[in-house]
Design an enzyme around this catalytic site. Structure first.
Site, short mmCIF file in Angstrom:
data_model
loop_
_atom_site.label_atom_id
_atom_site.label_comp_id
_atom_site.label_asym_id
_atom_site.label_seq_id
_atom_site.Cartn_x
_atom_site.Cartn_y
_atom_site.Cartn_z
N THR A 273 -77.92 88.97 46.85
CA THR A 273 -79.32 88.88 47.50
C THR A 273 -80.39 89.07 46.49
O THR A 273 -81.50 88.41 46.46
CB THR A 273 -79.18 90.14 48.25
OG1 THR A 273 -78.16 90.22 49.40
CG2 THR A 273 -80.43 90.38 49.04
N SER B 107 -71.10 87.90 46.64
CA SER B 107 -70.03 88.56 45.90
C SER B 107 -68.72 88.47 47.00
O SER B 107 -67.65 88.96 46.61
CB SER B 107 -70.34 89.94 45.50
OG SER B 107 -70.60 90.74 46.67
#
Ligand code: ASP
Length: 353
Positions: free
Chosen positions: A15, A62
């Site tokens: 992010t 991730s």
């Protein structure tokens, strides 16, 4: 005037560097993060080290990362090891604790700081945690690069040991916690480094960095639940499984009255499957001697992982099997503190209040 330190930033995704793309929501955009950092005067302050950003291709969420990505990061650090004072891995928060744990085992002989950070709100937003996490990580490396020789996870003004951290909150700036070890460094008005907690670099290994490639073993984690049927666990424990992190109730308990379940565990451990018990409660340790329901696990050949996080226990199994150890030796070493991931139980450790 002393020279500023040099930090290598491995930007893997997450992010932190995403941008809102109309019609697509947040997504990583190449070059965007570095552009924002470079344009910001605070990142050029004398208190901030010089940094170089290596942006990975592709930038990843991730949730899509695994052992191959851990290896890529480890090799990237090794390639640049002599040229930088410290390393910062920008990473999505979802599996950051897994990567931090894995790197703590993989980077053998580490004598420099390797921090992981990310954010809940990207740097492009007016109000975000990315700016603080980035700047604090860089400033901490600038100040303490000679004292910190381990993998850390920095989030929300706290530096945790990487293999002690776990993601606790999905939507809070305080996303991470280190349940069983205090933070290595807290940041308030000033930086408070707890020097007593830091790992001492193993100088006998020389100044170089060796990488242990992990990820080839067949290992996993499994959380006990009421109603678990023996045949369910039996199928999980079948070959080629080599090791299992068993997340047990309380301080390391299992349904000992379910004899078929205990037999399934016994058969698997007899075959050489390494089963490591950790505690489902995040705070505290698995002590298999405390209750009869824990002792039944010992009798079934299960060993204690004490206060390891599930992330650390999994990485440790990957690591020990990667060293080519036989099951008995894996069983022995998984109970030892290898790189700060575990506190052996003290007789007075149980809190009864
Ligand atoms: N899904 C994202 C990731 O882990 C979330 C984040 O970066 O915080 O990559």
């Amino acid at each position: 005037m002393s020279e500023r330190k040099r930090v290598y930033i491995a930007y893997t995704g997450g992010t932190i560097g995403m941008r809102k793309v109309p019609g697509h929501g947040y997504r990583p955009v190449p070059g965007y993060l570095q552009g924002l950092m470079d344009a910001h005067p605070q990142f050029h302050s004398r208190e901030v080290p010089e940094y170089f950003v290596n942006q990975y291709e592709p930038l990843l969420d991730s949730a899509n990362m695994g052992p191959e990505d851990w290896l890529r990061i480890a090799e990237d650090i090794q390639t640049h090891y002599q040229d930088y004072d410290g390393f910062l891995v920008l990473h999505g928060t979802d599996t950051m604790a897994f990567t931090a744990s894995a790197l703590s085992f993989m980077l053998e002989g580490l004598q420099k700081p390797v921090f992981l950070t990310g954010s809940q709100i990207p740097l492009c937003e007016t109000r975000n945690d990315a700016h603080k996490n980035l700047l604090t990580s860089l400033m901490m490396i600038e100040r303490f690069s000679e004292q910190i020789a381990e993998v850390g996870l920095l989030f929300n003004d706290r530096l945790f040991r990487g293999n002690r951290a776990t993601k606790l909150k999905a939507s809070s700036f305080a996303a991470f916690e280190s349940p069983n070890l205090p933070p290595l460094c807290r940041v308030g008005l000033d930086f408070h480094l707890d020097r007593n907690l830091l790992r001492k670099p193993k100088t006998e290994m020389g100044p170089g960095l060796t990488i242990r490639k992990i990820g080839a073993a067949t290992v996993g984690t499994f959380r006990l639940f009421p109603g678990l049927q023996a045949r369910f666990l039996e199928s999980l424990l079948e070959p080629p499984l080599q090791g299992l992190v068993l997340e047990c109730y309380g301080a390391g308990n299992a349904p000992s009255a379910q004899e078929d379940l205990m037999q399934v565990l016994r058969k698997a451990t007899d075959r050489g499957v390494v089963v490591v018990a950790i505690a489902q409660p995040l705070f505290g340790s698995a002590d298999l001697h405390l209750y009869a329901t824990g002792r039944a696990l010992l009798e079934a050949g299960v060993v204690s992982g004490f206060d390891m996080t599930a992330e650390a226990a999994l990485a440790k199994l990957f690591y020990l099997f990667a060293r080519g150890l036989k099951a008995d030796e894996v069983k022995r070493q998984v109970q030892l503190d290898l790189c700060g991931e575990l506190s052996p139980p003290q007789p007075s450790q149980n809190e009864w209040d």
